[in-house]
Structures are given as structure tokens and as C-alpha cells.
Design an enzyme around this catalytic site. Structure first.
Site, PDB file in Angstrom:
ATOM      1  N   GLY A  86       2.319 -10.884  -2.198  1.00  0.00           N
ATOM      2  CA  GLY A  86       1.473 -11.836  -2.921  1.00  0.00           C
ATOM      3  C   GLY A  86       0.097 -11.213  -3.073  1.00  0.00           C
ATOM      4  O   GLY A  86      -0.025 -10.061  -3.494  1.00  0.00           O
ATOM      5  N   SER A 118       5.086  -5.263  -0.227  1.00  0.00           N
ATOM      6  CA  SER A 118       3.905  -5.323  -1.071  1.00  0.00           C
ATOM      7  C   SER A 118       2.667  -5.637  -0.229  1.00  0.00           C
ATOM      8  O   SER A 118       2.262  -4.817   0.592  1.00  0.00           O
ATOM      9  CB  SER A 118       4.118  -6.327  -2.203  1.00  0.00           C
ATOM     10  OG  SER A 118       3.124  -6.224  -3.190  1.00  0.00           O
ATOM     11  N   ALA A 119       2.060  -6.810  -0.354  1.00  0.00           N
ATOM     12  CA  ALA A 119       0.895  -7.155   0.464  1.00  0.00           C
ATOM     13  C   ALA A 119       1.214  -7.067   1.950  1.00  0.00           C
ATOM     14  O   ALA A 119       0.370  -6.665   2.765  1.00  0.00           O
ATOM     15  CB  ALA A 119       0.409  -8.563   0.121  1.00  0.00           C
ATOM     16  N   HIS A 155       4.259  -0.654  -5.267  1.00  0.00           N
ATOM     17  CA  HIS A 155       4.501  -0.793  -6.719  1.00  0.00           C
ATOM     18  C   HIS A 155       3.953   0.410  -7.488  1.00  0.00           C
ATOM     19  O   HIS A 155       3.567   0.281  -8.662  1.00  0.00           O
ATOM     20  CB  HIS A 155       3.844  -2.054  -7.283  1.00  0.00           C
ATOM     21  CG  HIS A 155       4.257  -3.332  -6.635  1.00  0.00           C
ATOM     22  ND1 HIS A 155       5.396  -4.021  -6.975  1.00  0.00           N
ATOM     23  CD2 HIS A 155       3.651  -4.067  -5.656  1.00  0.00           C
ATOM     24  CE1 HIS A 155       5.481  -5.120  -6.237  1.00  0.00           C
ATOM     25  NE2 HIS A 155       4.438  -5.165  -5.431  1.00  0.00           N
ATOM     26  N   GLU A 190       8.499   1.232  -6.610  1.00  0.00           N
ATOM     27  CA  GLU A 190       9.415   0.129  -6.365  1.00  0.00           C
ATOM     28  C   GLU A 190      10.810   0.670  -6.043  1.00  0.00           C
ATOM     29  O   GLU A 190      11.248   1.681  -6.592  1.00  0.00           O
ATOM     30  CB  GLU A 190       9.451  -0.797  -7.573  1.00  0.00           C
ATOM     31  CG  GLU A 190       8.119  -1.496  -7.780  1.00  0.00           C
ATOM     32  CD  GLU A 190       8.152  -2.550  -8.876  1.00  0.00           C
ATOM     33  OE1 GLU A 190       9.107  -2.534  -9.684  1.00  0.00           O
ATOM     34  OE2 GLU A 190       7.224  -3.376  -8.919  1.00  0.00           O
TER      35      GLU A 190
END
Length: 228
Positions: A86, A118-119, A155, A190
Site C-alpha cells: 500500500g 511492496s511497502a 515493482h 514484479e
């Protein structure tokens, strides 16, 4: 120390966490209950995020950290921690506000498994400076958990937009390592992940990552042992 740091949660044409599910299932096989940190959610609720993860991992009991009266104390008993993706600034600020960074680090060092995408992968790094996210909230500093001695840029893509004058992702990461010469960056496309088991750090998944340092051009990395 056991870590699973994934670049992303979603692949085109696949269900959410579909590509990551086999890796998460293997990593969390005997971990029992999952303590989930949903704090990167910026435009939907923590309850919604927790329910979504529980649906993606139906064989696990998922407990949202936001539902606990004392989440910092609960970390000491946790066997598996998961930090969702997020907005990285939202995630870090809420962890700071709740006093979770120190207890989380101690829990992982004591044997709790940590997975994030991700985060959530950014949170495992020394700082969140190589996130792709906009700082939509203000944090009390940028230091994160420091579970790995390098930064991750999730990403990662080398794609550029024709006719667009902005800097490429690679250029931004070259700027980072020049300004932070002691801290390399793993540019993680990714579909790729980092797995840590004790002193062993391995790049996994499908694709090719880049390793940025201040003293040499970016180096291509295939799945296998990491240089740091």
C-alpha cells in the site's frame, strides 16, 4: 532470522497474491497464526485488508494488529508477522505511532517469521527511502526495521514513457546510491522476491533484478545468492 520480501501482490490476469501464494504457503507452513499489519492501507479500511488476506490464505488464521489492545506486547508472542503493501509512509507512521518497530525487530530476531510485499518489503530495509510511494503523511523519520543491510525498490521497471521528461526509476536509484554510498539497492521487478534464512540471502522468482552500488554500474542478478 527468516524473511520473505516480495516485490508485489498482483499480477495481470491473476488473483490477488496468486503468484505469491505458493511462496507464502511454504514460508508460513508451520508458523500457525499470522499477525497482520494492514497499516499501508490508505484508501480502504484495515478490516477490509485483513479480511482480504484471510481470504487469500484460507488455511491460516489471520489477526489484524489494529484489533489488538496492545499490539506491541502481542509481537513478543507472534510466530509470523505479515506486512501488506500500500502506502509505505502510512505503514511506517502507524508503526511509529504504536511503538511497533523495536518490538517487531526483536520478535524477528527471536525467531518470528516476517513476510511483506511492496511497502511491507520496504519496511524490512534500513529506511523507506527507496519506496515508490508519495509521502501522503508525514513520518517521524524514515528509518525502518533494518532487517536486511540493503534497500529494496519494489515493482522495479526499466520502462520509460515516450515523450515524458521525468527521470527513469534507474536514474533515481543511481542518485540514491551516490548520496548514500554505504547502502546498496536491490531493484526488484514484479514476480521476484528475497528470502532470508539466517545468514543466507537469496533472490527468487522469475526475472532479472538489478543491484545498484555507488562504485560500479548496476549489475544484473539472476535468481540465486545475493551479493550482500
Amino acid at each position: 532470522m527468516r524473511l520473505l520480501l516480495l516485490s508485489n501482490s498482483t499480477m495481470p490476469g491473476e488473483p490477488w497474491l496468486g503468484w505469491a501464494r505458493p511462496h507464502l504457503d511454504r514460508f508460513l507452513a508451520d508458523a500457525g497464526e499470522i499477525l497482520f499489519l494492514p497499516f499501508a492501507a490508505a484508501d480502504f479500511s484495515y478490516d477490509e485488508y485483513t479480511a482480504r488476506l484471510a481470504g487469500a490464505l484460507p488455511d491460516r488464521r489471520v489477526v489484524g494488529a489494529h484489533t489488538l489492545a496492545d499490539p506491541a506486547a502481542s509481537l513478543a508472542r507472534a510466530r509470523a508477522l505479515v506486512a501488506g503493501g500500500g502506502n509505505t509512509f502510512c505503514l511506517l507512521r502507524r508503526c511509529q505511532d504504536l511503538g511497533l518497530l523495536g518490538p517487531m525487530r526483536a520478535a524477528v530476531e527471536a525467531g518470528a517469521r516476517f513476510a511483506g510485499w511492496s511497502a511491507g518489503a520496504n519496511l524490512a530495509c534500513p529506511t523507506i527511502k527507496t519506496t515508490n510511494d508519495m509521502p501522503i503523511v508525514e513520518t517521524a523519520g524514515l528509518d525502518a526495521l533494518g532487517l536486511v543491510p540493503f534497500q529494496i525498490n519494489p515493482h522495479f521497471t526499466e520502462a520509460t514513457i515516450p515523450g515524458h521528461g521525468g527521470e527513469s526509476r534507474a536514474q533515481r536509484l543511481r542518485e540514491f546510491v551516490q548520496q548514500n554510498p554505504g547502502c546498496p539497492v536491490l531493484a526488484l521487478p514484479e514476480g521476484m522476491f528475497v528470502e532470508v534464512d539466517g545468514q543466507q540471502r537469496r533472490l527468487g522468482g522469475a526475472g532479472e533484478a538489478l543491484w545498484f552500488t555507488s562504485d560500479e554500474p548496476p549489475r544484473s542478478l539472476q535468481p540465486g545468492p545475493l551479493p550482500c
